[in-house]
Every structure is written in structure tokens, then in C-alpha cells.
Design a protein around this motif. Sequence first.
Motif, PDB file in Angstrom:
ATOM      1  N   SER A  15       0.844  -1.185   0.000  1.00  0.00           N
ATOM      2  CA  SER A  15       0.000   0.000   0.000  1.00  0.00           C
ATOM      3  C   SER A  15       0.877   1.232   0.000  1.00  0.00           C
ATOM      4  N   PHE A  16       0.283   2.325  -0.392  1.00  0.00           N
ATOM      5  CA  PHE A  16       0.935   3.615  -0.232  1.00  0.00           C
ATOM      6  C   PHE A  16      -0.118   4.700  -0.265  1.00  0.00           C
ATOM      7  N   CYS A  17       0.286   5.850   0.192  1.00  0.00           N
ATOM      8  CA  CYS A  17      -0.599   6.997   0.272  1.00  0.00           C
ATOM      9  C   CYS A  17       0.087   8.150  -0.444  1.00  0.00           C
ATOM     10  N   LYS A  18      -0.640   8.848  -1.299  1.00  0.00           N
ATOM     11  CA  LYS A  18      -0.078  10.000  -1.993  1.00  0.00           C
ATOM     12  C   LYS A  18      -0.869  11.241  -1.625  1.00  0.00           C
ATOM     13  N   THR A  19      -0.157  12.291  -1.215  1.00  0.00           N
ATOM     14  CA  THR A  19      -0.780  13.579  -0.999  1.00  0.00           C
ATOM     15  C   THR A  19      -0.941  14.235  -2.360  1.00  0.00           C
ATOM     16  N   LEU A  20      -2.165  14.578  -2.700  1.00  0.00           N
ATOM     17  CA  LEU A  20      -2.444  15.121  -4.024  1.00  0.00           C
ATOM     18  C   LEU A  20      -1.899  16.530  -4.184  1.00  0.00           C
ATOM     19  N   ARG A  21      -1.369  16.791  -5.362  1.00  0.00           N
ATOM     20  CA  ARG A  21      -0.881  18.119  -5.740  1.00  0.00           C
ATOM     21  C   ARG A  21      -1.942  18.768  -6.618  1.00  0.00           C
ATOM     22  N   PRO A  22      -1.828  20.075  -6.849  1.00  0.00           N
ATOM     23  CA  PRO A  22      -2.819  20.721  -7.721  1.00  0.00           C
ATOM     24  C   PRO A  22      -2.947  20.040  -9.088  1.00  0.00           C
ATOM     25  N   SER A  23      -1.850  19.603  -9.673  1.00  0.00           N
ATOM     26  CA  SER A  23      -1.914  18.947 -10.986  1.00  0.00           C
ATOM     27  C   SER A  23      -2.644  17.606 -10.921  1.00  0.00           C
ATOM     28  N   ASP A  24      -2.649  16.951  -9.762  1.00  0.00           N
ATOM     29  CA  ASP A  24      -3.344  15.672  -9.599  1.00  0.00           C
ATOM     30  C   ASP A  24      -4.861  15.854  -9.538  1.00  0.00           C
ATOM     31  N   VAL A  33       2.509   8.484 -10.498  1.00  0.00           N
ATOM     32  CA  VAL A  33       2.841   7.512  -9.449  1.00  0.00           C
ATOM     33  C   VAL A  33       4.308   7.141  -9.581  1.00  0.00           C
ATOM     34  N   LEU A  34       5.030   7.183  -8.479  1.00  0.00           N
ATOM     35  CA  LEU A  34       6.442   6.796  -8.498  1.00  0.00           C
ATOM     36  C   LEU A  34       6.596   5.351  -8.960  1.00  0.00           C
ATOM     37  N   PRO A  76      10.587  12.433 -19.102  1.00  0.00           N
ATOM     38  CA  PRO A  76      10.980  11.032 -19.004  1.00  0.00           C
ATOM     39  C   PRO A  76       9.748  10.165 -18.767  1.00  0.00           C
ATOM     40  N   ARG A  77       9.897   8.895 -19.097  1.00  0.00           N
ATOM     41  CA  ARG A  77       8.762   7.970 -18.940  1.00  0.00           C
ATOM     42  C   ARG A  77       8.387   7.842 -17.465  1.00  0.00           C
ATOM     43  N   ARG A  78       7.088   7.818 -17.222  1.00  0.00           N
ATOM     44  CA  ARG A  78       6.596   7.718 -15.845  1.00  0.00           C
ATOM     45  C   ARG A  78       5.270   6.985 -15.829  1.00  0.00           C
ATOM     46  N   HIS A  79       4.917   6.503 -14.649  1.00  0.00           N
ATOM     47  CA  HIS A  79       3.648   5.810 -14.455  1.00  0.00           C
ATOM     48  C   HIS A  79       2.557   6.850 -14.197  1.00  0.00           C
ATOM     49  N   LEU A  80       1.453   6.715 -14.911  1.00  0.00           N
ATOM     50  CA  LEU A  80       0.325   7.617 -14.731  1.00  0.00           C
ATOM     51  C   LEU A  80      -0.962   6.817 -14.586  1.00  0.00           C
ATOM     52  N   VAL A  81      -1.836   7.283 -13.723  1.00  0.00           N
ATOM     53  CA  VAL A  81      -3.212   6.810 -13.700  1.00  0.00           C
ATOM     54  C   VAL A  81      -3.933   7.855 -14.544  1.00  0.00           C
ATOM     55  N   ALA A  82      -4.309   7.466 -15.764  1.00  0.00           N
ATOM     56  CA  ALA A  82      -4.780   8.432 -16.747  1.00  0.00           C
ATOM     57  C   ALA A  82      -6.280   8.307 -16.987  1.00  0.00           C
ATOM     58  N   PRO A 146      -3.099   4.053   9.192  1.00  0.00           N
ATOM     59  CA  PRO A 146      -2.558   4.917   8.137  1.00  0.00           C
ATOM     60  C   PRO A 146      -1.082   5.220   8.331  1.00  0.00           C
ATOM     61  N   TRP A 147      -0.583   5.092   9.558  1.00  0.00           N
ATOM     62  CA  TRP A 147       0.830   5.361   9.813  1.00  0.00           C
ATOM     63  C   TRP A 147       1.714   4.242   9.277  1.00  0.00           C
ATOM     64  N   GLU A 148       1.121   3.082   8.993  1.00  0.00           N
ATOM     65  CA  GLU A 148       1.885   1.977   8.450  1.00  0.00           C
ATOM     66  C   GLU A 148       1.943   2.004   6.921  1.00  0.00           C
ATOM     67  N   LEU A 149       1.138   2.881   6.313  1.00  0.00           N
ATOM     68  CA  LEU A 149       1.176   3.015   4.862  1.00  0.00           C
ATOM     69  C   LEU A 149       2.390   3.829   4.477  1.00  0.00           C
ATOM     70  N   GLU A 150       3.044   3.454   3.382  1.00  0.00           N
ATOM     71  CA  GLU A 150       4.157   4.265   2.902  1.00  0.00           C
ATOM     72  C   GLU A 150       3.584   5.491   2.267  1.00  0.00           C
ATOM     73  N   HIS A 151       4.130   6.643   2.595  1.00  0.00           N
ATOM     74  CA  HIS A 151       3.584   7.910   2.156  1.00  0.00           C
ATOM     75  C   HIS A 151       4.581   8.617   1.245  1.00  0.00           C
ATOM     76  N   PHE A 152       4.089   9.232   0.207  1.00  0.00           N
ATOM     77  CA  PHE A 152       4.947  10.090  -0.609  1.00  0.00           C
ATOM     78  C   PHE A 152       4.121  11.248  -1.128  1.00  0.00           C
ATOM     79  N   ASP A 153       4.806  12.313  -1.513  1.00  0.00           N
ATOM     80  CA  ASP A 153       4.126  13.503  -2.040  1.00  0.00           C
ATOM     81  C   ASP A 153       4.081  13.465  -3.541  1.00  0.00           C
TER      82      ASP A 153
END
Length: 153
Positions: A15-24, A33-34, A76-82, A146-153
Amino acid sequence: MEPPLPPDPEFAIYSFCKTLRPSDTSIHGGLSVLKRRADECFPPLDMSMQPPKQELVAKDLHGNEWRFEHIFRGQPRRHLVARGWGNFVSSKRPVAGDAFVFLRSSATIVGYEDADPVRWMDSKWRFLKVRWDESMPRPLPERVSPWELEHFD
């Protein structure tokens, strides 16, 4: 005397958690997604396709099903949920700073509850209630911190 049986294998919760940015949160964009997170939480892509892509099916807290296109593209190539992300954004109206949680193992977050309803009732610190697929070889926890989820921005 026979040797002891080996312990049950540990089943990782990916699992992971992403804090959404304005572009998201734009209906015209997607969710970036990383690579490490995509590799852990999404089914593998067929890299022989140009561009590599697949459909992801997810459920929200209310049981609504969402279909997204997971694609590996760009420079560069990246993963997207499109494709499908714009519909999700239009419906849910997330804002920058909201968190988006991914769980693997077709698991469903079915709600949340107080970490300790006696000492910390209605606290902002809550556990996610999870319903796991029936095909899991052994029971997994019904609550995930939620503290056990890996978090990234």
C-alpha cells in the motif's frame, strides 16, 4: 522428535498513500505515481506494448467501482493513472493536500474507525477498515493503521 513446522509465511500488505498536488486534481490530467509504488501496488505492465498500459479497477469507500488506465509514458517515462482519473476527480472533487490511498491484494477500504473509541472518540487519528479478497490464504488484519502506509508527495 520431529522438527518444528516452519512458521506461516508473512503476507505483506502493499500500500501507499499519496498527498495530491494541484496537478493531480485537474480533470484534464492524471495522477503521477512513483515507479517503486507502481511496481509494488499495480499488476505488472506488458512492456512489449507501445505504450505499456492496462486497466485498473478500484473501489472507493462507498463501494463505487472506478476504472482507470495505468500507462507508462512521457519524457521522461513515468507511471500515470490516466483515462478515468478525470471522471473520478469530477465526481469526488479532491483538492490539493487530500490523500489518495492504494491497497493491493483487489482489498477494499470499507470505512474508518476510531483508533480507540473509549480514550480518543471522534479523533482525527483513525484506522482504515479493510475487507480482503476471499482468495487470501489466511486472514489479514481488518484494520490498517494509516501510519503503516508508505507515504509520498
